[in-house]
Motif scaffolding. Structure first.
Motif, PDB file in Angstrom:
ATOM      1  N   ASP A 115      69.091  -1.752  58.570  1.00  0.00           N
ATOM      2  CA  ASP A 115      68.225  -2.943  58.570  1.00  0.00           C
ATOM      3  C   ASP A 115      66.974  -2.705  59.407  1.00  0.00           C
ATOM      4  O   ASP A 115      67.054  -2.149  60.503  1.00  0.00           O
ATOM      5  N   GLN A 142      69.686  -9.432  66.107  1.00  0.00           N
ATOM      6  CA  GLN A 142      70.049  -9.161  64.712  1.00  0.00           C
ATOM      7  C   GLN A 142      71.316  -8.331  64.600  1.00  0.00           C
ATOM      8  O   GLN A 142      72.048  -8.425  63.617  1.00  0.00           O
ATOM      9  N   HIS A 160      63.637  -4.880  60.891  1.00  0.00           N
ATOM     10  CA  HIS A 160      62.997  -6.193  61.094  1.00  0.00           C
ATOM     11  C   HIS A 160      61.632  -5.968  61.741  1.00  0.00           C
ATOM     12  O   HIS A 160      61.533  -5.294  62.756  1.00  0.00           O
ATOM     13  N   ALA A 170      64.190  -3.124  65.224  1.00  0.00           N
ATOM     14  CA  ALA A 170      63.140  -4.138  65.336  1.00  0.00           C
ATOM     15  C   ALA A 170      61.847  -3.420  65.685  1.00  0.00           C
ATOM     16  O   ALA A 170      61.839  -2.541  66.551  1.00  0.00           O
ATOM     17  N   THR A 191      70.208  -1.056  63.156  1.00  0.00           N
ATOM     18  CA  THR A 191      69.341  -2.231  63.162  1.00  0.00           C
ATOM     19  C   THR A 191      68.095  -1.893  63.970  1.00  0.00           C
ATOM     20  O   THR A 191      68.199  -1.556  65.147  1.00  0.00           O
TER      21      THR A 191
END
Lengths: 153, 741
Positions: free
Chosen positions: B691, B584, B693, B631, B629
């Motif tokens: 972000d 990502q 995820h 995850a 980012t």
């Protein structure tokens, strides 16, 4: 102890407090408007932000005497007739608050910003709210909610 | 847990008694509750039906359905921003099959019938998930049974949706409200089947916090917002030097100050740090009087404590431990990492309200662990637990601070002296900083090395922290578990500086050090940090089983590992979050000097989180984080909105602390006592893009309030290295020169 007459959220109230009492504590302890928060007492955190004649001010640093000259608006007085402002609605919808303690100060600052600059940039938002700490760091959503309100308004 | 019934009859009685007990408790405080907007949730929830009206249906302590269809649900755990007050009732509502719009949520006060009420260790959801599902499913089954009985059809032919029971064959429908009277007569069944998680409709969606509207309009919610008729306001002053106590004070002068009603020394109370209480007619008059208070303190031996000396002691311990150098690696890497004490700095300062009347202490507590506050008060003041009633308020920030509840005992001791008069104790910000249970400082003395093929062949860590409190290392966590012969030893610094649980205890500092050192090893090996980490993971059992079942030990036991605590470890989950985050983030792009990406990963509270940070550093050394980012594998997500927000906030919390924050101990006291010298991250430092995820999962939820924090700061530090070649080994790094040319 002296009498002071304050105009808060359109209502005039006379309070009898120690002369050096900051507006913050008159709002919270005397008038029961506890939406304005104590965070630091030295003007560093912004949790106590109110409007004096529409301008954002930290109520921990304004004495009750100095506040008598202004029209004071607190977070409780932001929504006329109980109808949330567009900014308050954006704040709820985008689920900005975590613990929520700083949020009234953030909203008061952001409201004053939007009154002056209806479509602020990220930089203008950062600057206008630079005096407001969010310990939960909801900053990503604070920016998003201000932009969302600016788009709708 | 009274909600998971074994015997229908007994459970009915137990649960109803539980509810009635709560009702009696709330009723006992009715006079107060009438004035009082907070902590009166159950009084609101239990508005007595008018005579002759159909009864509410309350099959257990969490659920109450009124004949008009209104559904009242209890949030058993306190809300401090982690989203429990919304997520926990969502679990009940999912199994109960009601429309969220029908639901009103009430904060549960302290009550053993609610089960696990402590909001610590990212455990509110994990600790209550099964019980709350069962509570909702059981109530739903009774409503179905009531409808089936009414219609004379088999229950199996009935279904539910949005607060109603349906009989499709005959096109009949009864709302839950219409069924309350019949359902209330039925026995509580046991072993009711739960929904298949793939059929969840509410869980996993974005649901705004239930208190949002009250927050944005400034309604009273928090402990500090408490107001009671005739209430007085207190401040409590303790010796700035840890372990010190008052010898004498100018109490007679203080009592004459404007608005001051009383001033007295509190000492010799079990569990209470001795100090001077000042009681006044307003918070301001109490705080003002503190400025005029003169105390002669017996500072005790703690006055010899200094952060500077601790660093020397840590180095001496490491040297004395004489860790044998690693076995002849081709390239040896040695580094010392240090992180400082941190304060919790919850924006709502510690506070608590109490009234002592007729032998009963009634309290309003902003706490993460209400039972712990009750325990302190019962032990300290010799009261029976039944005579210490704890209402739980919203909490203006926890971060582990309000797991300890000393403010509860302080205000209770004051309230006992003022018998009959309610009193609110508010800590001045300076006292909140000066009397925290700090995140311990820590030092990691690393020795490592790689061979010619770029493989890690040595990894040793000598770790030093304060004696006591959480945050220990062991050799069981990643990456130590991936390097044969690795070792972790530790030393402790004695002293009276109180340390405690700070969001992601242990991991918050140790993951930073370890993940930065892994990055150092990768660069020493001339390897890409992602490939390097994946190769380490490949050596572990189960690493390839991506998507397969996790090792059993990881399901509930994988509490902490990034910082080295043992527990289960699911290498495949760590691989999966690394791959998702780097995909990502566009990992591996060639970037010009002054720009960099950094990577870090952890497992904490059962969750796995990888973070990629993108930064720019100007030649003058000005750092900007341009993107984060993350995850995350946290099992099934309850509330997507707050889950995302938790991870965003946790990352920024970790980064802000690493960038700017430290508490230094000078002469046995904290040197930073307000936000002017403890500069929390502000909006301008927050990256424009953050972000998050989530890996799709139907596994039971893990904790999520903490796991986003540990990998964020090392990802940023590793990105700074990638951008500039400057390695950060001491926190905070705001003072470090990042100039490059």
């Amino acid at each position: 102890m002296s009498n002071f007459t304050l105009n808060v959220n359109g209502t005039s109230s006379t309070v009898d407090v120690t002369d050096d009492t900051p507006l913050l504590w008159v709002l919270r302890d005397t008038l029961g408007l506890v939406g304005t928060k104590y965070g630091c007492g030295i003007g560093e955190c912004g949790a106590c932000t109110v409007h004096l004649d529409g301008v954002a001010a930290k109520s921990c640093g304004v004495t009750v005497k100095d506040a008598t000259a202004a029209k004071i608006t607190t977070i409780e007085g932001l929504a006329p007739g109980g109808k949330l402002t567009v900014l308050q609605q954006a704040w709820c919808h985008l689920d900005v608050p975590q613990c929520g303690y700083c949020q009234s100060g953030q909203i008061m600052c952001a409201t004053a910003l939007l009154a002056k600059k209806p479509k602020p940039t990220d930089e203008e938002i950062d600057y206008a709210l630079s005096a407001n700490i969010c310990r939960c760091a909801t900053y990503t959503r604070i920016r998003a909610a201000i932009h969302a309100a600016a788009t709708v308004a | 847990m009274s909600v998971a019934p074994n015997s229908p009859g007994l459970t009915t009685i137990m649960d109803r008694r539980g509810f009635l007990k709560v009702g009696a408790l709330a009723g006992g405080g009715l006079l107060i509750s009438a004035y009082f907007p907070l902590g009166s949730s159950l009084a609101e929830a239990q508005t007595a039906p008018a005579a002759g009206a159909a009864p509410d249906f309350a099959p257990n302590v969490f659920i109450r359905i009124a004949p008009d269809g209104a559904v009242s649900l209890i949030a058993p755990n306190s809300e401090m921003g982690q989203g429990a007050k919304t997520a926990l009732p969502m679990i009940i509502a999912e199994e109960l099959d009601v429309d969220w719009k029908q639901v009103t949520v009430h904060q549960g006060d302290l009550n053993p019938a609610y089960g696990r009420q402590s909001a610590v260790g990212s455990g509110s959801t994990t600790g209550n998930y099964a019980a709350l599902r069962q509570a909702g499913a059981t109530a739903r089954a009774m409503l179905v049974a009531a409808a089936a009985q009414t219609w004379g059809v088999p229950a199996a032919e009935c279904s539910t949706a949005a607060g109603a029971v349906l009989h499709a064959v005959s096109s009949r429908r009864l709302t839950y409200g219409e069924l309350t009277a019949t359902a209330a007569t039925l026995p509580v069944p046991t072993g009711v089947p739960l929904k298949d998680p793939k059929d969840f409709k509410l869980i996993g969606t974005r649901v705004p916090g239930v208190d949002n509207e009250k927050i944005v309009t400034g309604q009273p919610l928090y402990g500090i917002d408490q107001r009671l008729p005739g209430m007085l306001y207190a401040a409590y002053v303790k010796c700035p030097v840890f372990g010190g106590k008052p010898v004498s004070a100018n109490l007679d002068e203080v009592k004459k100050l404007p608005g001051v009603r009383d001033a007295f020394v509190l000492e010799n109370i079990n569990g209470l740090v001795p100090g001077v209480a000042i009681v006044a007619d307003s918070t301001w008059n109490a705080f003002s009087a503190v400025g005029k208070l003169k105390v002669q303190w017996d500072e005790g031996p703690g006055v010899s404590q200094n952060s500077e000396d601790m660093a020397k002691q840590a180095a001496a311990l490491a040297q004395a431990a004489a860790v044998a150098p690693p076995a002849a690696p081709v390239k040896a890497v040695e580094a010392v990492y240090h992180y400082p004490f941190l304060a919790h700095a919850t924006l709502e300062p510690q506070n608590c309200t109490a009234v002592f009347k007729d032998g009963v202490m009634e309290m309003w507590c902003p706490t993460q662990v209400p039972s712990a506050g009750q325990g302190l008060v019962t032990r300290g003041l010799g009261l029976a637990a039944g005579n210490v009633k704890v209402h739980v308020t919203r909490v203006g920030g926890g971060f582990g601070r309000r797991g300890s509840n000393e403010f509860s005992l302080e205000v209770a001791a004051i309230a006992q002296k003022l018998e009959g008069t309610p009193v609110k104790l508010t800590w001045m910000r300076e006292h909140d900083f000066g009397h925290d249970n700090y995140r311990s400082n820590g030092w990691h003395f690393f020795n490592g090395g790689v061979d010619a093929a770029g493989k890690v062949v040595a990894l040793q860590d000598y770790f030093v922290k304060m004696l006591g409190g959480p945050g220990d290392m062991n050799g069981g966590g990643f990456p130590f578990n991936a390097v044969p012969g690795s070792s972790v030893q530790s030393g402790k610094l004695p002293g009276p500086i109180p340390t405690g649980y700070w969001r992601a205890p242990g991991d918050n500092g140790n993951t930073w050090a370890v993940q930065c050192f892994v990055d150092e090893l990768a660069h020493a090996a001339g390897r890409d940090p992602l490939d390097f980490t994946l190769d380490l993971l490949a050596a572990l059992p189960g690493a390839a089983a991506r998507g397969g079942p996790a090792p059993a030990a990881a399901a509930g036991g994988g509490r902490r590992g990034g910082g080295g605590r043992g527990g289960g470890f699911a290498a495949a989950k760590m691989v999966a979050v690394l791959k998702l985050a780097t995909d990502q983030a566009g990992w591996g792009r060639k970037l010009p000097r002054g720009q960099g990406q950094g990577l870090a990963v952890c497992n904490a509270n059962g969750a796995y989180v990888a973070v990629v940070a993108d930064v720019t550093v100007s030649p003058q050394g000005v750092l900007k984080i341009t993107k984060l980012t993350a995850a995350v594998d946290a099992g099934l997500i309850m509330n997507l909105s707050s889950a995302e927000s938790q991870v965003q906030g946790a990352m920024l919390d970790g980064i802000g602390a690493a960038w700017f924050l430290k508490i230094t101990i000078e002469k046995g006291a904290a040197a930073q006592v307000n936000f002017d010298d403890y500069p929390l991250m502000r909006l301008e430092h927050s990256p424009p893009v953050v972000d998050v995820h989530f890996l799709p999962s139907v596994s039971p939820p893990t904790g999520l309030g903490e796991p986003g924090l540990p990998p964020a700061a090392p990802a940023v530090c590793n990105a700074i290295f990638a951008a500039t070649g400057i390695r950060i080994r001491t926190l905070p790094f705001s003072g470090q020169d990042l100039k490059w040319s």
